[in-house]
Design an enzyme around this catalytic site. Structure first.
Site, PDB file in Angstrom:
ATOM      1  N   VAL A   1      13.252   2.440  -3.301  1.00 46.07           N
ATOM      2  CA  VAL A   1      13.984   3.267  -4.264  1.00 46.07           C
ATOM      3  C   VAL A   1      14.366   2.391  -5.456  1.00 46.07           C
ATOM      4  O   VAL A   1      14.990   1.351  -5.289  1.00 46.07           O
ATOM      5  CB  VAL A   1      15.268   3.852  -3.643  1.00 46.07           C
ATOM      6  CG1 VAL A   1      15.993   4.731  -4.660  1.00 46.07           C
ATOM      7  CG2 VAL A   1      14.959   4.639  -2.378  1.00 46.07           C
TER       8      VAL A   1
ATOM      9  N   ASP B   1       8.010  12.614  -4.147  1.00 45.51           N
ATOM     10  CA  ASP B   1       8.381  11.199  -4.233  1.00 45.51           C
ATOM     11  C   ASP B   1       9.903  11.052  -4.333  1.00 45.51           C
ATOM     12  O   ASP B   1      10.513  10.210  -3.668  1.00 45.51           O
ATOM     13  CB  ASP B   1       7.703  10.566  -5.452  1.00 45.51           C
ATOM     14  CG  ASP B   1       8.067   9.098  -5.615  1.00 45.51           C
ATOM     15  OD1 ASP B   1       7.670   8.292  -4.763  1.00 45.51           O
ATOM     16  OD2 ASP B   1       8.759   8.764  -6.604  1.00 45.51           O
TER      17      ASP B   1
ATOM     18  N   GLY C   1      -0.643   5.531 -18.194  1.00 48.13           N
ATOM     19  CA  GLY C   1      -0.670   5.027 -16.824  1.00 48.13           C
ATOM     20  C   GLY C   1       0.665   5.118 -16.123  1.00 48.13           C
ATOM     21  O   GLY C   1       0.895   4.474 -15.097  1.00 48.13           O
TER      22      GLY C   1
ATOM     23  N   LYS D   1      12.821   9.454  -1.633  1.00 51.23           N
ATOM     24  CA  LYS D   1      13.813   8.460  -2.054  1.00 51.23           C
ATOM     25  C   LYS D   1      15.237   8.902  -1.722  1.00 51.23           C
ATOM     26  O   LYS D   1      16.032   8.103  -1.211  1.00 51.23           O
ATOM     27  CB  LYS D   1      13.664   8.182  -3.547  1.00 51.23           C
ATOM     28  CG  LYS D   1      12.390   7.436  -3.900  1.00 51.23           C
ATOM     29  CD  LYS D   1      12.214   7.266  -5.405  1.00 51.23           C
ATOM     30  CE  LYS D   1      10.933   6.505  -5.727  1.00 51.23           C
ATOM     31  NZ  LYS D   1      10.694   6.371  -7.171  1.00 51.23           N
TER      32      LYS D   1
ATOM     33  N   GLU E   1       0.713   9.227 -11.680  1.00 53.28           N
ATOM     34  CA  GLU E   1      -0.425   9.115 -10.784  1.00 53.28           C
ATOM     35  C   GLU E   1      -1.646   9.725 -11.505  1.00 53.28           C
ATOM     36  O   GLU E   1      -1.486  10.452 -12.491  1.00 53.28           O
ATOM     37  CB  GLU E   1      -0.156   9.871  -9.479  1.00 53.28           C
ATOM     38  CG  GLU E   1       0.967   9.298  -8.643  1.00 53.28           C
ATOM     39  CD  GLU E   1       0.654   7.919  -8.090  1.00 53.28           C
ATOM     40  OE1 GLU E   1      -0.544   7.608  -7.870  1.00 53.28           O
ATOM     41  OE2 GLU E   1       1.598   7.129  -7.899  1.00 53.28           O
TER      42      GLU E   1
ATOM     43  N   LYS F   1       7.168   3.792   0.921  1.00 47.29           N
ATOM     44  CA  LYS F   1       8.277   4.657   1.329  1.00 47.29           C
ATOM     45  C   LYS F   1       7.997   5.441   2.607  1.00 47.29           C
ATOM     46  O   LYS F   1       8.901   6.061   3.166  1.00 47.29           O
ATOM     47  CB  LYS F   1       8.602   5.642   0.200  1.00 47.29           C
ATOM     48  CG  LYS F   1       9.140   5.000  -1.047  1.00 47.29           C
ATOM     49  CD  LYS F   1       9.428   6.029  -2.125  1.00 47.29           C
ATOM     50  CE  LYS F   1       8.158   6.524  -2.786  1.00 47.29           C
ATOM     51  NZ  LYS F   1       7.489   5.475  -3.601  1.00 47.29           N
TER      52      LYS F   1
ATOM     53  N   THR G   1       0.846  -1.191   0.000  1.00 50.04           N
ATOM     54  CA  THR G   1       0.000   0.000   0.000  1.00 50.04           C
ATOM     55  C   THR G   1       0.884   1.244   0.000  1.00 50.04           C
ATOM     56  O   THR G   1       2.105   1.160   0.070  1.00 50.04           O
ATOM     57  CB  THR G   1      -0.905   0.050   1.246  1.00 50.04           C
ATOM     58  OG1 THR G   1      -0.105   0.400   2.395  1.00 50.04           O
ATOM     59  CG2 THR G   1      -1.574  -1.297   1.496  1.00 50.04           C
TER      60      THR G   1
END
Length: 826
Positions: free
Chosen positions: A608, A677, A663, A681, A666, A578, A554
């Site tokens: 990552v 994001d 796709g 990382k 997001e 993450k 998730t």
């Protein structure tokens, strides 16, 4: 000559009696001399005891119960022999006698042990008559023999002691003259004054052993409802299997620790005469069963069995007043003996500061009072501490003759338990090394049995039990990959992945035997209210499966909030999520510490670079003594695709829209383009490199102006994006004019993390990238002039799921008992 004993289940119905008769007929047809000992039909002895107790209390329901019991025996006789057979009259007569006896108990309101023995005797007397009559009906000469005419005991009713001198003489004289197949009542005997007695628990087995020893039988066969003696209790360990052989000593140990198939008194006459016992299954007569003899048939097994006593109490007596004082142990165990308390296990520290022992829970309070009374003086002066009692514990024993002088048994045992978070409270082993016993919490008993059974009996097989949160794109891809590969894993690597639990935002489903990897959607993919994830964790912990791994696919903070509890329950975690490792520095270190403290794994390679070995490579560098000086990377597959495609005359907004349609972004592309994001990382990589950073310390230079991020909708965002196409086109053109390209680069130098759009030339490793590649450069003390490069696909469900899959297999190998090279032949 052989003695065959058939237990209550074996003779529990007309159908079963036919099976028994088939076995007897086979021996008879082979001209083998046999004597058959039978128990009462299944459940009858307990029903007879209840009849006596109800009659004593004046409960008139005993008469109804008696009618039902009479009917059960008559129905069996009718099915086997028909209603007109002579044995029907025998049954009727016996029940008339029993009714008269119970009526007397009712009138006197008294049920003595002597009377109870007589009441119980009707079970075997009836079954032997029915079986003998049926054998005669199918052409086998047979006779029902009442063992009360042959076996003589004292008058300790309920658990009488045999007079072997008289008994052996009776048996030898009787069977010297008998040529028919004798169907002997088990469990029963008579006293010297001709009173009916019984031989106690396992009495029918004992009867068989007494007869076999008196007549020097070649073998005693105990026919029951399991395939011999199993490696462990099959109700708790599904993978338990039958042992080909045991020694007498091994059998005695296993029976003491709960093996139900055999019972110690059964073994005594056989041990004295060295007569082999064979445990066989009435319902699987072609299976060879287990031979119990002086010397094992199969000597390859280091461990023969894992047995347990479910409930014990552990009592500890300690204090400085015990050190070097002669007679302390004698006083302690003398006080227990005076109260008829049986000690199951004893362990003492070499310092003599403490003695710990296990007793039955119902005897714990009595034992404590007895010890306090015996050591009242020492306790009052503080020389001995207050007696400590711990409840809800179990004893688990690993048993085997070949454990003697074999190094590594204890190491394998305790390592296997430790890696599954099972704490050992006490340890005991005799100098013979036949038995290594431990005390553990009762809640961990089933788990411990399975862990040790896998370690010693299935050491070439590894099962990992997974619990999956999130069955979206990555989670469902993972399940498909496992389903496609599971056959090869079992065959080539002896790994089995068992999906025990799955959960999405609405539903959860568990199956300890394993959820079908191809039909899991039916279990949770339907409408419903939002689920409290806490309930999934509660059940996962309660199930307490060995070799458990929680897989979080998730992006939920609610799930992450449960990580510490999961790790603290000795469940490993694998996750591409993450949020845990990019949260607070304190929480990051706490999760690592919890995993370490509980001997489990917390793996997150896919945080990552999807399936790329970025974190593993970094850790290998650090563990080998290198120091990470600088990290540079393109860490977003989505942004990598966008800038790799932002070439020629293509507008930036067109490329972003195309990525969304494929796709690759997001649903709202701003979640990719805001840099958060990537920030998470580079933060994770910085922390893994040993630098203390928080998310707020990562400086993000945005690609887009604030207006893009403030747009009320996705379509309005694209409108704003189109307005700045010219500006981004200018940046691209300026870079291209210098022979360079634009790249969105995250870097960490000297503990400072930055994310920004940069130009790179053809000499730079970031210049030539394929579509959505991720790439990371590590500059270290060793890789100074030429950084170490990790490059490859860094986005997509397939590679991310594959990375998660690889870490599940890694944990399976870590948990595998094969890592400790002590083998147990099979």
């Amino acid at each position: 000559m052989k003695v065959l004993k058939f237990g209550g289940t074996s003779v529990g119905s007309a159908e079963n009696i036919r099976k028994v008769s088939d076995i007897i007929r086979k021996y008879h047809s082979q001209k083998e001399s046999i004597i058959v000992v039978v128990s009462a039909m299944s459940g009858v002895t307990n029903r007879l005891i209840r009849l006596g107790e109800r009659a004593m209390k004046g409960d008139v329901e005993w008469k109804t119960e008696l009618i039902n019991l009479r009917k059960a025996h008559l129905d069996t006789a009718y099915k086997l022999l028909g209603p007109g057979h002579d044995v029907v009259d025998v049954i009727v007569t016996e029940f008339e006698t029993l009714e008269a006896l119970l009526t007397g108990v009712t009138l006197l309101h008294e049920l003595s042990d002597r009377t109870l023995d007589l009441i119980q005797s009707f079970g075997e007397r009836l079954s032997s008559q029915i079986i003998s009559a049926y054998l005669i009906s199918i052409g086998i000469k047979s006779k029902a023999v009442d063992s009360r005419e042959l076996i003589v005991t004292d008058e300790q009713f309920g658990n009488a002691s045999v007079d072997f001198r008289v008994t052996n003489s009776n048996l030898q004289e009787y069977f010297k003259q008998t040529k028919t197949v004798s169907i002997v009542t088990g469990f029963l005997a008579r006293s010297v004054s001709n009173q009916t007695t019984t031989l106690g628990r396992g009495g029918s087995d004992y009867t068989a052993a007494i007869i076999g020893a008196a007549l020097d039988a070649s073998e005693i066969e105990i026919w029951t409802d399991v395939d011999g003696v199993l490696t462990a209790d099959p109700r708790k360990v599904k993978s338990a299997y039958s042992l080909p052989s045991l020694t007498f000593n091994e059998a005695m140990e296993m029976s003491h620790f709960g093996a139900k198939v055999i019972y110690p008194p059964t073994l005594q006459p056989a041990i004295a005469k060295k007569i082999p016992l064979k445990i066989r299954n009435t319902f699987n007569p072609d299976f060879g069963g287990t031979v119990v003899s002086e010397n094992p048939i199969d000597g390859n097994f280091l461990v023969k069995g894992i047995s347990s006593i479910e409930q014990v109490s552990l009592i500890s007596v300690s204090g400085s007043g015990m050190i070097g004082v002669p007679g302390m142990a004698s006083r302690l165990f003398g006080s227990l003996a005076s109260k008829d308390i049986n000690v199951i296990l004893i362990t003492q520290a070499s310092s003599e500061h403490s003695i710990t022992f296990a007793v039955k829970p119902e005897q714990a309070s009595i034992a404590k009072k007895a010890i306090r009374s015996s050591f009242e003086f020492e306790i009052s002066r503080g020389h001995i501490e207050e007696v400590a009692v711990e409840d809800n514990l179990s004893v688990l024993a690993v048993i085997g003759e070949n454990m003697r002088n074999t190094p590594g048994i204890a190491a394998k045992m305790f390592t296997s338990l430790g890696r599954n978070g099972i704490n050992v409270r006490a340890i005991a082993q005799g100098s013979s090394e036949l038995n290594l016993s431990i005390v553990i919490g009762f809640s961990n008993l089933t788990k411990a049995l399975n862990v040790l059974h896998e370690a010693f009996f299935l050491s070439n097989q590894k099962q990992v039990n997974i619990f999956l949160a999130g069955v979206g794109l990555i989670g469902s891809t993972l399940l498909r990959q496992i389903s496609e590969k599971i056959g090869d894993l079992r065959k080539e690597q002896n790994i089995n992945i068992n999906l025990v639990g799955i959960v999405n935002s609405r539903h959860k489903h568990f199956n300890e035997e394993g959820i079908d990897l191809k039909n899991w959607k039916d279990k949770i993919d339907y409408p419903g209210r939002r689920l409290n994830f806490q309930t999934f964790v509660d059940q996962m912990i309660k199930i307490n499966m060995p070799n458990s791994v929680f897989v979080d696919c998730t992006s939920s903070q609610e799930v992450v909030d449960n990580y510490e509890r999961v790790l603290g329950s000795s469940i490993s975690i694998v996750t591409p999520n993450k949020l845990a490792n990019s949260g607070s520095q304190e929480a990051y270190y706490q999760l690592k510490k919890t995993a370490f403290d509980h001997g489990v794994k917390f793996l997150y390679e896919t945080n990552v670079g999807a399936g790329l070995p970025i974190i593993t490579t970094m850790n290998d560098l650090k563990n080998s003594g290198d120091e990470i000086l600088e990290i540079e990377g393109i860490l977003s597959g989505t942004i990598s695709y966008i800038f790799n495609s932002f070439t020629g005359d293509r507008k930036f907004s067109e490329v972003v829209r195309e990525a969304k349609e494929k796709g690759l972004t997001e649903p709202d592309p701003r979640d990719d383009l805001n840099g958060m994001d990537v920030a998470r990382k580079i933060l994770i990589l910085s922390r893994e490199a040993g630098y203390n950073l928080e998310l707020k310390d990562v400086r993000i230079e945005p690609i887009l102006p604030a207006a893009c991020f403030k747009a009320p909708s996705v379509e309005e965002f694209f409108g704003e994006l189109e307005r700045i196409d010219g500006k981004l086109e200018k940046l691209k053109h300026e870079a291209n004019s210098k022979g360079k390209v634009l790249r969105y680069i995250a870097s960490m130098r000297a503990g400072k993390a930055v994310i920004k759009l940069e130009e790179v030339g053809a000499e730079h490793p970031f210049y030539n990238l394929f579509v959505s590649d991720n790439i990371v450069l590590f500059t270290t003390n060793r890789y100074d002039e030429r950084p170490l490069v990790v490059k490859g696909p860094g986005a997509g469900a397939e590679v991310t799921a594959a990375g998660v899959f690889a870490e599940i297999i890694s944990i399976s190998n870590y948990l595998s008992p094969e890592n400790l090279k002590v083998t147990n032949g099979r």
